[in-house]
Design an enzyme around this catalytic site. Structure first.
Site, PDB file in Angstrom:
ATOM      1  N   ASP A  33       1.391  30.001  66.097  1.00 47.01           N
ATOM      2  CA  ASP A  33       0.339  29.887  65.075  1.00 47.01           C
ATOM      3  C   ASP A  33       0.212  31.149  64.213  1.00 47.01           C
ATOM      4  O   ASP A  33      -0.890  31.686  64.041  1.00 47.01           O
ATOM      5  CB  ASP A  33      -1.020  29.626  65.751  1.00 47.01           C
ATOM      6  CG  ASP A  33      -0.978  28.466  66.734  1.00 47.01           C
ATOM      7  OD1 ASP A  33      -0.316  27.466  66.434  1.00 47.01           O
ATOM      8  OD2 ASP A  33      -1.628  28.559  67.796  1.00 47.01           O
ATOM      9  N   GLU A 204      -4.138  19.407  61.586  1.00 47.35           N
ATOM     10  CA  GLU A 204      -4.766  20.630  62.083  1.00 47.35           C
ATOM     11  C   GLU A 204      -4.237  21.800  61.271  1.00 47.35           C
ATOM     12  O   GLU A 204      -3.508  21.606  60.294  1.00 47.35           O
ATOM     13  CB  GLU A 204      -4.479  20.822  63.583  1.00 47.35           C
ATOM     14  CG  GLU A 204      -3.008  20.900  63.927  1.00 47.35           C
ATOM     15  CD  GLU A 204      -2.744  20.955  65.433  1.00 47.35           C
ATOM     16  OE1 GLU A 204      -3.682  21.002  66.227  1.00 47.35           O
ATOM     17  OE2 GLU A 204      -1.554  20.935  65.798  1.00 47.35           O
TER      18      GLU A 204
HETATM   19  O1  FUB Z   1      -1.564  26.718  69.541  1.00 46.34           O
HETATM   20  C1  FUB Z   1      -2.517  25.791  69.956  1.00 46.34           C
HETATM   21  C2  FUB Z   1      -2.694  24.754  68.909  1.00 46.34           C
HETATM   22  O2  FUB Z   1      -1.449  24.090  68.686  1.00 46.34           O
HETATM   23  C3  FUB Z   1      -3.066  25.301  67.557  1.00 46.34           C
HETATM   24  O3  FUB Z   1      -4.400  25.648  67.449  1.00 46.34           O
HETATM   25  C4  FUB Z   1      -2.615  24.162  66.713  1.00 46.34           C
HETATM   26  O4  FUB Z   1      -2.609  24.421  65.350  1.00 46.34           O
HETATM   27  C5  FUB Z   1      -1.256  23.896  67.294  1.00 46.34           C
HETATM   28  O5  FUB Z   1      -0.318  24.826  66.847  1.00 46.34           O
END
Ligand code: FUB
Length: 442
Positions: A33, A204
Site C-alpha cells: 500500500d 478501496e
Molecule cells: O493492505 C491491507 C489492505 O489491502 C489495504 O488497506 C487495501 O487497500 C488492500 O491493499
C-alpha cells in the site's frame, strides 16, 4: 535477476537488489500500500507492513502491525527510516489487532499529518482512522488520542487543494467516501458523502491528485477476479467524477490486492503499487514503482507493471534482461543452469525485442558489450541500440544445447555517455534463436 545458489545470505540479497535499482523497491521487509509523497525535494514512501501471521492473529490473512517510512532522492537508493508507528502506540486502537492498513501522509504549514486506519479497541467499527503529527516526515510522530469522529473505513487519503482546503477520501467495499477536513486536519466538516458514478463491485484505496485543474480520482477495484487500478476525473474534489478506465491491469496470479499512489518527482510521473514478488504469498507484499504517462488530453496512459522499475542502473555489473521495461515475442523462465539461480529470456523468435530503460553509462570509455547466451538451434544476431541509435551487432551461434551457456562479445566503437535506454532486437530464422541471461558493458 541471478543469485548465486550457495552461500547466499539475506544481507547479500538486500544489497544486490537495492543497488540494481529494480522492482521490488526494498527486499529486507514486506511493504504494501505505498503512498508516495514529495516533501523538501525528497520522495518519501509511506507503506504499510506485512508480517507472517501467527495463528489467530490479523484479519483476512493480513498481519499488519506497524508503519515504516522510506525515502529516496534518486529512485535507486532507498533509505529505511525505521518504524514510526506501532499498533501498541495507538491510544484508541487494539494493541494486538494487526490491522494497520494503508496509510497516507500530507504536509500543511510545516506540519506532517499521518493518517492511518486501525481496529478500534471500542469495537465501534472494523476500522477507524487516526491521525499522527510530526515536524518531519520521518517522525517522531505524536498520535492523536481519539480517532476521527464520524469516519468508519479503511485506506485514508488526503488531498490538500490549492486553496488550502483539505479532503479525506476513504472506504473499502461497494462505496468510497469523501469528506472535507476542518482546518485542524483532525476533524471533519459535515458528513461524509459517497463518491458517485464509480463502477460497481468492490473498491478501496482511493488516491486523489490534481493536475492542470483536473482532479484524478484513482482507485483499485475488482470488477472480476483480482483488483485493477482505475480512475475517474472531475472538476471538483468532491466530484462528480467521470470514469475514464484502467491504469494498471489486475494480477493474473494469486496476488488479489493492489494499492497505489501517483506522484510527480523531478518532472516525471510515477505510480507506486505492490505485488507479492518475493513471497508469492498474497499477504506478504512488496512495493514497486513504474513511470506513468499522460496523453495530450490529460488522460492517463494505461501501463504495464514491470520488474524493471524506475531506478537508474549502473553498468558496473551485468544487467539481467529478464527485468525488462518491455519485451515482444519472447518469454521469461527460470534459468536453466545448474550453477546459478535466476531467470532467462527464452523462446526468442526472429524479430523479438527487449528494452531496458535508464542505464547510466557515465562518461567512461566503453570497449565492448558482452552477452551470456545459450542456443540449441542455429542461433541468430543481437542488434544493440541505445536511445534508438544502432551501436553493435553480435552473432550468436549454437552453443551445444539450450542449457550450455557461453559469453559472446563485440567491440564498441561509439562514444557512449549519460543515461540511455537499451533495446536489443533479435534477428535470424527458424522458430527460436537463443536464450539470453545478461548483457554487460565494459
Ligand atoms: O493492505 C491491507 C489492505 O489491502 C489495504 O488497506 C487495501 O487497500 C488492500 O491493499
Amino acid at each position: 535477476m541471478n543469485r548465486i545458489k550457495i552461500h547466499i545470505s539475506l544481507i547479500a540479497l538486500l544489497i544486490s537488489l537495492q543497488s540494481i535499482s529494480q522492482n521490488p523497491l526494498v527486499t529486507h521487509m514486506y511493504t504494501a500500500d505505498p503512498t508516495a509523497r514529495v516533501f523538501n525535494n525528497t520522495l518519501y514512501v509511506f507503506p504499510s507492513t506485512d508480517v507472517v501471521c501467527e495463528e489467530g492473529k490479523g484479519e483476512n490473512g493480513f498481519c499488519m502491525p506497524s508503519y515504516n517510512v522510506f525515502s529516496t532522492t534518486d529512485l535507486s537508493t532507498w533509505t529505511d527510516h525505521g518504524k514510526v508507528i506501532d499498533q501498541t502506540d495507538v491510544p484508541w486502537g487494539r494493541k494486538d489487532g494487526f490491522g494497520m492498513w494503508a496509510p497516507d501522509c500530507v504536509k500543511k504549514e510545516g506540519m506532517y499529518y499521518y493518517y492511518y486506519p486501525a481496529p478500534p479497541a471500542d469495537k465501534s467499527a472494523f476500522r477507524r482512522i487516526g491521525v499522527a503529527t510530526a515536524t518531519s516526515p520521518e517522525g517522531p510522530y505524536t498520535l492523536e488520542k481519539h480517532y476521527i469522529e464520524g469516519v468508519k473505513g479503511i485506506d485514508p487519503n488526503v488531498l490538500i487543494d490549492d486553496d488550502g482546503r483539505a479532503y479525506l477520501y476513504y472506504g473499502g467495499g461497494e462505496n468510497l467516501w469523501v469528506v472535507e477536513l476542518n482546518s485542524d486536519m483532525i476533524s471533519i466538516k459535515g458528513t461524509p458523502k459517497v463518491v458517485e458514478k464509480l463502477p460497481g463491485k468492490y473498491k478501496e484505496g482511493s488516491f486523489v491528485f490534481k493536475k492542470n485543474g483536473t482532479y484524478y480520482f484513482t482507485f483499485p477495484h475488482a470488477p472480476s477476479g483480482s483488483e485493477e487500478i482505475s480512475y475517474a476525473t472531475g472538476k471538483s474534489p468532491l466530484g462528480p467524477f467521470e470514469y475514464q478506465g484502467m491504469i494498471l491491469e489486475r494480477w493474473k496470479d494469486n496476488c488479489w490486492t493492489n494499492h497505489h499512489s501517483i506522484v510527480e518527482y523531478k518532472n516525471q510521473w510515477y505510480i507506486f503499487y505492490h505485488h507479492h514478488d518475493i513471497s508469492k504469498n498474497k499477504h506478504l507484499r512488496s512495493m514497486r514503482a513504474d513511470s506513468l504517462f499522460f496523453d495530450k488530453a490529460g488522460l492517463i496512459k494505461k501501463r504495464k507493471a514491470t520488474l524493471r522499475g524506475v531506478g537508474i542502473t549502473k553498468i558496473d555489473k551485468p544487467i539481467q534482461m529478464d527485468r525488462f521495461s518491455s519485451a515482444h515475442n519472447l518469454k521469461v523462465n527460470r534459468l536453466e543452469d545448474e550453477r546459478v539461480v535466476g531467470w532467462q529470456l527464452d523462446h526468442i523468435k526472429p524479430g523479438a525485442y527487449v528494452t531496458y530503460n535508464a542505464v547510466n553509462f557515465e562518461s567512461k570509455k566503453l570497449k565492448k558489450v558482452t552477452y551470456r547466451v545459450s542456443s540449441g538451434s542455429q542461433g541468430g544476431t543481437i542488434k544493440l541500440f541505445l536511445d534508438n541509435r544502432f551501436i553493435a551487432s553480435t552473432a550468436v551461434r549454437n552453443t551445444g544445447s539450450w542449457t550450455t551457456w557461453k559469453t559472446v562479445e563485440t567491440p564498441i566503437k561509439e562514444k557512449i555517455k549519460g543515461v540511455k535506454n537499451i533495446k536489443l532486437i533479435f534477428e535470424g530464422s527458424g522458430e527460436h534463436l537463443m536464450n539470453l541471461d545478461w548483457i554487460k558493458f565494459e
